[in-house]
Design a protein around this motif. Structure first.
Motif, PDB file in Angstrom:
ATOM      1  N   HIS A 108       0.840  -1.212   0.000  1.00  0.00           N
ATOM      2  CA  HIS A 108       0.000   0.000   0.000  1.00  0.00           C
ATOM      3  C   HIS A 108       0.867   1.250   0.000  1.00  0.00           C
ATOM      4  O   HIS A 108       1.848   1.339   0.730  1.00  0.00           O
ATOM      5  N   ASP A 111       6.445   1.697   6.448  1.00  0.00           N
ATOM      6  CA  ASP A 111       5.005   1.396   6.339  1.00  0.00           C
ATOM      7  C   ASP A 111       4.337   2.357   5.360  1.00  0.00           C
ATOM      8  O   ASP A 111       3.916   3.425   5.759  1.00  0.00           O
ATOM      9  N   ASP A 112       4.177   2.051   4.114  1.00  0.00           N
ATOM     10  CA  ASP A 112       4.635   0.817   3.535  1.00  0.00           C
ATOM     11  C   ASP A 112       5.474   1.141   2.293  1.00  0.00           C
ATOM     12  O   ASP A 112       5.365   0.488   1.274  1.00  0.00           O
ATOM     13  N   GLU A 114      -5.307   1.928   2.821  1.00  0.00           N
ATOM     14  CA  GLU A 114      -5.049   0.804   3.735  1.00  0.00           C
ATOM     15  C   GLU A 114      -5.209   1.231   5.185  1.00  0.00           C
ATOM     16  O   GLU A 114      -5.811   0.524   6.001  1.00  0.00           O
ATOM     17  N   GLU A 115      -4.688   2.412   5.493  1.00  0.00           N
ATOM     18  CA  GLU A 115      -4.648   2.851   6.891  1.00  0.00           C
ATOM     19  C   GLU A 115      -6.035   3.186   7.440  1.00  0.00           C
ATOM     20  O   GLU A 115      -6.202   3.324   8.641  1.00  0.00           O
ATOM     21  N   ASP A 142       3.970  -5.680   3.665  1.00  0.00           N
ATOM     22  CA  ASP A 142       3.640  -4.480   4.442  1.00  0.00           C
ATOM     23  C   ASP A 142       4.604  -4.368   5.618  1.00  0.00           C
ATOM     24  O   ASP A 142       4.402  -4.981   6.658  1.00  0.00           O
ATOM     25  N   TRP A 181       6.774   2.932  13.423  1.00  0.00           N
ATOM     26  CA  TRP A 181       5.574   2.896  12.590  1.00  0.00           C
ATOM     27  C   TRP A 181       4.561   3.946  13.018  1.00  0.00           C
ATOM     28  O   TRP A 181       4.372   4.200  14.202  1.00  0.00           O
TER      29      TRP A 181
HETATM   30 ZN   LIG Z   1       0.962  -0.803   6.403  1.00  0.00          ZN
END
Ligand SMILES: [Zn+2]
Length: 437
Positions: free
Chosen positions: A137, A149-150, A181-182, A210, A288
């Motif tokens: 992503h 990420d990512d 995605e998030e 990921d 992250w």
């Molecule tokens: Zn991710």
């Protein structure tokens, strides 16, 4: 030069060219196909490892990070998507975008829209019944540069796409970058929906990357693989490739929870019964979702190795026949309402929750198995974990005709002649007040 002499020279040239074109294919055919195939796959894998280097990967990664935090809906995210599209086009992949609009998860309860970027490398075998997806992503959270990420996964997808596109493979490979995605796997959900609606005759295996570029001092040799049970054979193959080509990771292989709310985009494949292997770094990255998720805080030689292993695994599976069964419930269709055995209309659920399938009265369950029929021993049909029927002849089916007032789980298991199994399942709201013949 006389006219006659010129005529002789021209004739000799023509005859020479003709004989070359006749001899050349004959020579190519005279190589035993068995030996040629293994040799060339081995050669390809070695060349892939040679060409995937840190410089190539960091090039893509720094470009991505240069756009700033890539939160879905922002200009930076859009620019990153356009950048990936340009790259896919420059690798001569069949490139397209899928625009999606979707409601976020409970932490982000509002509408989002974005686009997925898809680059396809068509396989050369027209009879192939397998397609591969390699996804990551490209969006990040609000404050974060999203290097690991990512960005790490996207850089791996771009590196694999740039190198693999220089070769030919049997099966088709789709390189796919999602956004959203998030906020709840929004982009991949749209892709999974589309795949389920449009794909009727292919087994799908997805690779999800990921967070594959961070290690601490203790985890430089650790790499995690989470795969659905049906592709545990492929995880074993990946272990072998890891040893054979001296990538030398200690692989931590686990079975993916079948319906667990997935932490990454693999879930959008698994929820439809497609198979997936998710790749994760050996230790969770403490940076992250923070402003410290930068390239400086990553382990770039580690990212190079993880990218190499995923890429050669993709090359391997893309060049081998599917010799394991892959079963798929063809009908009923998830998310539909059925009455008296006939498909009526989609069930409206108004959200991104699991699709509901509602069935009134008896129904036939049809299963498709993607592998040579001679390699299939039997197909079993289960309801609520109890065996109902065993079918040994295609088309595989079962008449679901039990008295039922509530939710049931239907499972279909295909057995290969060597004992390998493949399973697909679906949950249905099943109302059947009397048995019918
Ligand atoms: Zn991710």
């Amino acid at each position: 030069m006389t006219k006659q002499f010129r005529y002789i020279i021209t004739s000799m040239l023509v005859i020479g060219l003709l004989s070359l074109s006749i001899i050349y294919p004959l020579q190519a055919n005279s190589i035993p196909s068995e030996g040629k195939k293994t040799d060339s796959l081995d050669l390809k894998i070695n060349q892939i490892i040679d060409r995937i280097d840190q410089e190539l990967i960091v090039g893509f990664l720094s470009d991505l990070v240069s756009f700033g935090p890539r939160m879905t809906g922002t200009y930076a995210c859009q620019k990153a998507g356009e950048y990936i599209k340009q790259k896919f086009e420059s690798f001569n992949l069949l490139t397209s975008t899928q625009i999606w609009t979707s409601f976020g998860n409970r932490y982000n309860p509002r509408w989002f829209s974005g686009f997925n970027v898809i680059g396809t490398l068509p396989g050369k075998n027209p009879d192939s019944t397998l397609e591969l997806v390699f996804n990551a992503h490209y969006d990040s959270v609000k404050v974060s540069p999203g290097a690991d990420d990512d960005g790490s996964g996207v850089a791996a997808v771009l590196a694999a796409a740039s190198v693999l596109s220089e070769f030919e493979f049997s099966h088709t490979i789709h390189f796919v970058c999602f956004s959203g995605e998030e906020q709840g796997l929004l982009g991949s959900k749209a892709y999974g929906d589309w795949l389920y609606e449009t794909n009727k005759d292919k087994a799908i295996i997805d690779f999800n990357a990921d967070g594959i570029g961070y290690s601490n001092s203790e985890t430089t040799n650790n790499f995690r693989l989470w795969g659905t049970e049906d592709v545990s054979w492929l995880m074993d193959e990946i272990s072998q490739l890891n040893d054979e080509y001296n990538i030398d990771f200690e692989l931590d292989k686990r079975t993916l929870p079948e319906e667990g709310r997935g932490g990454s985009d693999y879930h959008s494949f698994v929820r439809y019964g497609f198979d997936s292997i998710a790749f994760f770094e050996g230790a969770w990255n403490p940076h992250w979702h923070s402003k410290d998720d930068t390239i400086e805080n990553m382990d770039l030689p580690y990212l190079t190795r993880t990218t190499e292993l995923i890429s050669i695994s993709l090359a391997w599976i893309s060049d081998n026949p599917l010799s394991y069964p892959y079963v798929y419930i063809e009908s009923p269709h998830k998310g539909m309402f059925y009455f008296e055995g006939r498909e009526q209309k989609p069930v409206k659920d108004g959200s991104n929750q699991e699709k509901r399938t509602i069935i009134f009265d008896d129904i036939w369950i049809w299963a498709q198995v993607f592998i040579d029929e001679s390699l299939i021993e039997k197909v079993e049909f289960y309801v609520r974990g109890k065996l109902q029927e065993t079918d040994t002849e295609p088309p595989y089916n079962y008449h679901l005709n039990k008295i039922s007032f509530f939710k049931q789980r239907v499972e279909v298991v295909a057995y290969g002649v060597d004992g390998q199994t493949s399973m697909d399942w679906m949950d249905i709201f099943f109302l059947n007040l009397r048995r019918r013949d």
